[in-house]
Design a protein around this motif. Structure first.
Motif, PDB file in Angstrom:
ATOM      1  N   GLU A   1       0.884  -1.359  -0.056  1.00  0.00           N
ATOM      2  CA  GLU A   1      -0.069   0.007  -0.092  1.00  0.00           C
ATOM      3  C   GLU A   1       0.659   1.497  -0.119  1.00  0.00           C
ATOM      4  OE1 GLU A   1      -3.830   2.009   2.753  1.00  0.00           O
ATOM      5  OE2 GLU A   1      -2.904  -0.026   3.110  1.00  0.00           O
ATOM      6  N   SER A   2       2.074   1.185   0.774  1.00  0.00           N
ATOM      7  CA  SER A   2       2.905   2.437   0.846  1.00  0.00           C
ATOM      8  C   SER A   2       3.670   2.593  -0.527  1.00  0.00           C
ATOM      9  CB  SER A   2       3.772   2.206   1.948  1.00  0.00           C
ATOM     10  OG  SER A   2       4.783   1.262   1.976  1.00  0.00           O
ATOM     11  N   GLY A   3       3.791   1.579  -1.390  1.00  0.00           N
ATOM     12  CA  GLY A   3       4.556   1.554  -2.441  1.00  0.00           C
ATOM     13  C   GLY A   3       6.001   0.945  -2.112  1.00  0.00           C
ATOM     14  N   SER A   4       6.370   0.393  -1.116  1.00  0.00           N
ATOM     15  CA  SER A   4       7.611  -0.343  -0.701  1.00  0.00           C
ATOM     16  C   SER A   4       8.000  -1.440  -1.641  1.00  0.00           C
ATOM     17  CB  SER A   4       7.886  -0.341   0.880  1.00  0.00           C
ATOM     18  OG  SER A   4       7.668   0.820   1.356  1.00  0.00           O
ATOM     19  N   ILE A   5       6.827  -2.029  -1.871  1.00  0.00           N
ATOM     20  CA  ILE A   5       6.841  -3.366  -2.608  1.00  0.00           C
ATOM     21  C   ILE A   5       5.802  -3.212  -3.662  1.00  0.00           C
ATOM     22  CG2 ILE A   5       7.970  -4.776  -1.003  1.00  0.00           C
ATOM     23  CD1 ILE A   5       5.329  -6.038  -0.524  1.00  0.00           C
ATOM     24  N   THR A   6       5.898  -3.982  -4.860  1.00  0.00           N
ATOM     25  CA  THR A   6       5.022  -3.821  -5.739  1.00  0.00           C
ATOM     26  C   THR A   6       4.037  -4.984  -5.600  1.00  0.00           C
ATOM     27  OG1 THR A   6       6.616  -3.033  -7.411  1.00  0.00           O
ATOM     28  CG2 THR A   6       4.337  -3.710  -8.430  1.00  0.00           C
ATOM     29  N   TYR A   7       4.425  -6.131  -5.286  1.00  0.00           N
ATOM     30  CA  TYR A   7       3.469  -7.397  -5.053  1.00  0.00           C
ATOM     31  C   TYR A   7       4.159  -8.014  -3.665  1.00  0.00           C
ATOM     32  CZ  TYR A   7       3.046  -6.602 -10.096  1.00  0.00           C
ATOM     33  OH  TYR A   7       2.764  -6.119 -11.557  1.00  0.00           O
TER      34      TYR A   7
ATOM     35  N   GLU B   1      -6.779 -14.967   1.274  1.00  0.00           N
ATOM     36  CA  GLU B   1      -6.008 -13.606   1.262  1.00  0.00           C
ATOM     37  C   GLU B   1      -5.933 -13.280  -0.124  1.00  0.00           C
ATOM     38  OE1 GLU B   1      -5.596 -12.224   3.903  1.00  0.00           O
ATOM     39  OE2 GLU B   1      -6.172 -13.548   5.268  1.00  0.00           O
ATOM     40  N   LYS B   2      -5.900 -13.779  -1.200  1.00  0.00           N
ATOM     41  CA  LYS B   2      -5.637 -13.375  -2.599  1.00  0.00           C
ATOM     42  C   LYS B   2      -4.316 -12.844  -2.769  1.00  0.00           C
ATOM     43  CE  LYS B   2      -9.793 -14.355  -4.000  1.00  0.00           C
ATOM     44  NZ  LYS B   2     -10.382 -14.940  -2.602  1.00  0.00           N
ATOM     45  N   PRO B   3      -3.288 -13.476  -2.487  1.00  0.00           N
ATOM     46  CA  PRO B   3      -1.792 -13.009  -2.774  1.00  0.00           C
ATOM     47  C   PRO B   3      -1.619 -12.807  -4.170  1.00  0.00           C
ATOM     48  CG  PRO B   3      -1.659 -15.272  -2.446  1.00  0.00           C
ATOM     49  CD  PRO B   3      -3.220 -14.967  -2.178  1.00  0.00           C
ATOM     50  N   ASP B   4      -0.636 -11.796  -4.377  1.00  0.00           N
ATOM     51  CA  ASP B   4      -0.313 -11.524  -5.978  1.00  0.00           C
ATOM     52  C   ASP B   4       0.457 -12.633  -6.564  1.00  0.00           C
ATOM     53  OD1 ASP B   4      -1.280  -8.536  -6.082  1.00  0.00           O
ATOM     54  OD2 ASP B   4       0.630  -8.190  -4.449  1.00  0.00           O
TER      55      ASP B   4
END
Length: 307
Positions: free
Chosen positions: A163-169, A190-193
């Motif tokens: 959410e903060s943009g530190s990771i994309t997925y 949880e629907k992980p990427d």
């Protein structure tokens, strides 16, 4: 059809010229692009063959091996591969990846993936920050919960980081058939990427339900252990490829094993690990040309079982 051992592949690579015509999958058409598949949670795509770094990139201070690994990364890039998957569990691999890629002009062309492998929120954040530093990343393309270790704790951390943009997925991983039911349960809830798990011609339990679960829930799939820890190569040692393999643009047993996996449309990317340039070229070749349909995949299984 003649079987080429990986030692012969190496010789052909360094002989060049006419020898390359005997092994056409090594002479990639520069205008041909590796097959890509969509990441369901975004509009982006990934090339279907990447690189695992367990053991293979744990080079420490070995200068010669690091030079060899730099060539692996260059050859991977030349053939269109992007995904580099690592973990703090893999010794010096994260550091080696970070150091070698920092010296490449195409550093930003890769898709960087690593994992959190500890217990507790504080320890998890410390480990994640250390991984970012070792890999030379201000943000990570993909951060995964390694082998589901303390997954409930890390789940909220990774969601917040996305959410903060530190990771994309964010994603989850495991290497064992025994974890497939738990992986499926988490995917549904949880629907992980991404979900990363084992699948090969020798370890096919993922075909029972896990691959379909991921596909139905919009989760991209990364496949580890595509050669079943090397046991598949031992099972075909000295054996020739079937004559019809060329129809599927298969020119080595590595490509035979990988194309079986990649023929399943639920698979986003397979990540065979290697420290050898000629192996990575061979592996990347599986991402080009035809992929087998279901009937052809069954034929591949029968062929392997009859050897």
């Amino acid at each position: 059809m003649k079987f080429y051992s990986r030692r012969e592949v190496s010789k052909i690579l360094f002989t060049g010229g006419a020898a390359m015509s005997a092994f056409p999958h090594l002479a990639f058409n520069k205008n041909e692009k590796m097959i890509e598949r969509k990441i369901p949670s975004s509009s982006k795509t990934l090339p279907i063959v990447g690189l695992g770094t367990w053991q293979s990139f744990d080079a420490g201070a070995d200068v010669e091996l690091r030079e060899q690994l730099a060539t692996v990364l260059k050859e991977m890039h030349n053939k269109g591969g992007q995904v580099i998957d690592s973990s703090p569990m893999y010794g010096s691999s994260e550091e080696v990846v970070g150091d070698l890629t920092s010296k490449l002009d195409f550093q930003e062309s890769f898709f960087y993936a690593t994992k959190v492998w500890t217990t507790g929120r504080k320890a998890g954040m410390e480990q994640i920050n250390s991984s970012m530093q070792r890999m030379g990343r201000k943000s990570m393309d993909l951060l995964q919960i390694h082998n589901l270790v303390d997954w409930r704790t890390h789940l909220s951390t990774l969601k917040n980081m996305k959410e903060s943009g530190s990771i994309t997925y964010w994603g989850i991983t495991h290497y064992s058939d025994s974890a497939h039911s738990k992986l499926a349960e988490i995917i549904k809830k949880e629907k992980p990427d991404f979900a990363q798990f084992n699948f090969s011609m020798a370890e096919r339990r993922a075909e029972q339900f896990l691959l379909k679960t991921a596909q139905d829930n919009g989760t991209a799939v990364i496949i580890n252990r595509p050669f079943a820890g090397g046991s598949l190569f031992r099972s075909v040692k000295g054996k020739e490829l079937p004559t019809w393999a060329k129809e599927l643009d298969i020119y080595s047993w590595a490509q035979f094993f990988l194309k079986y996996i990649l023929g399943n449309e639920a698979v986003t990317c397979a990540i065979p690990g290697t420290s050898k340039p000629h192996h990575v070229i061979d592996n990347m070749g599986a991402g080009f040309g035809r992929l087998p349909n279901e009937k052809e995949r069954k034929k591949m299984l029968v062929t392997l079982s009859n050897l």
